[in-house]
Scaffold this active site. Structure first.
Site, mmCIF file in Angstrom:
data_model
loop_
_atom_site.group_PDB
_atom_site.id
_atom_site.type_symbol
_atom_site.label_atom_id
_atom_site.label_comp_id
_atom_site.label_asym_id
_atom_site.label_seq_id
_atom_site.Cartn_x
_atom_site.Cartn_y
_atom_site.Cartn_z
ATOM 1 N N ALA A 1 0.785 -1.248 0.000
ATOM 2 C CA ALA A 1 0.000 0.000 0.000
ATOM 3 C C ALA A 1 0.813 1.293 0.000
ATOM 4 O O ALA A 1 0.235 2.373 0.007
ATOM 5 C CB ALA A 1 -1.004 0.016 1.163
ATOM 6 N N ASP A 2 2.144 1.209 -0.016
ATOM 7 C CA ASP A 2 2.929 2.455 -0.052
ATOM 8 C C ASP A 2 4.273 2.231 -0.736
ATOM 9 O O ASP A 2 5.312 2.686 -0.254
ATOM 10 C CB ASP A 2 3.130 2.988 1.365
ATOM 11 C CG ASP A 2 3.595 4.446 1.374
ATOM 12 O OD1 ASP A 2 3.371 5.146 0.367
ATOM 13 O OD2 ASP A 2 4.188 4.882 2.373
#
Length: 229
Positions: A85-86
């Site tokens: 997610a990042d």
């Protein structure tokens, strides 16, 4: 603690440390803060590009090496049902010899089995391309998108201080990869092996940037791509 749990899960799934996810060495509490001790990786990919690739880019072999290592890391995450997610250059750490890149910072990571609906999940600056496809299922889409998937960018006018709604079409790519990497008659001036590698890179990037996740190349398939091989 959730990040520590994910890191331990990935380490257990990769006991020989061959899949290029950063290793957690230890953790402890200090003055009410949870501290995490990682293996020593002194650089990140953004620093590498800035320091060694400014205005010229990285050497093709370095691109191949880092790409293969990231595909291996993503293969492990996918196998263990973890979404990072990042992912961004800052969260890809590189050793001093610049031969090894590892995926790091799983602070935003979560299991696919425990996804929660939230207004904010992934980075605003590295948003997955399929987000245009999932709008119809989203509870907050109407705040940011019109019916035709046009993004509403809300900006403040520097002179009046008023908020302006700027509409941005996000469904079509704005740049041609082939024209960008092989501009003009560049291909005619390249050695045959250089041209072949560049064409393979273009093909891999196009397959990685496919908007439809069902059609996009998987990390495992990417490891078999001619550019990485």
């Amino acid at each position: 603690m959730k990040e520590i749990g994910n890191l331990k899960l990935l380490a257990e799934a990769d006991p020989d440390d061959k899949m290029f996810v950063v290793r957690l060495e230890n953790n402890f509490e200090h003055r009410g803060h949870l501290c995490m001790v990682f293996e020593s990786l002194s650089l990140n990919l953004r620093e590498i590009v800035k320091r060694f690739g400014k205005d010229v880019g990285l050497h093709m072999q370095a691109v191949k090496t880092y790409a293969k290592q990231m595909f291996m890391a993503l293969t492990l995450l996918r196998k263990e049902n973890i979404i990072h997610a990042d992912i961004k250059p800052d969260n890809i750490l590189v050793n001093e010899a610049k031969t090894v890149a590892k995926l790091a910072d799983l602070g935003s990571a979560s299991s696919t089995t425990e996804m929660e609906i939230t207004p904010y999940l992934v980075s605003r600056f590295y948003r997955a391309p399929e987000i245009t496809k999932q709008l119809k299922k989203s509870q907050f889409a109407a705040q940011h998108f019109e019916d035709n998937n046009t993004f509403i960018s809300r900006e403040v006018d520097s002179s009046t201080g008023e908020e302006l709604a700027k509409r941005v079409n996000t469904t079509q790519p704005t740049e041609d990869l082939r024209a960008k990497l092989l501009p003009g008659d560049t291909a005619k001036r390249m050695r045959s092996d250089e041209l072949r590698q560049t064409q393979q890179l273009i093909d891999l990037l196009q397959r990685m940037l496919e908007l439809d996740p069902a059609k996009r190349i998987t990390p495992l398939d990417a490891l078999q791509h001619a550019f990485v091989q």
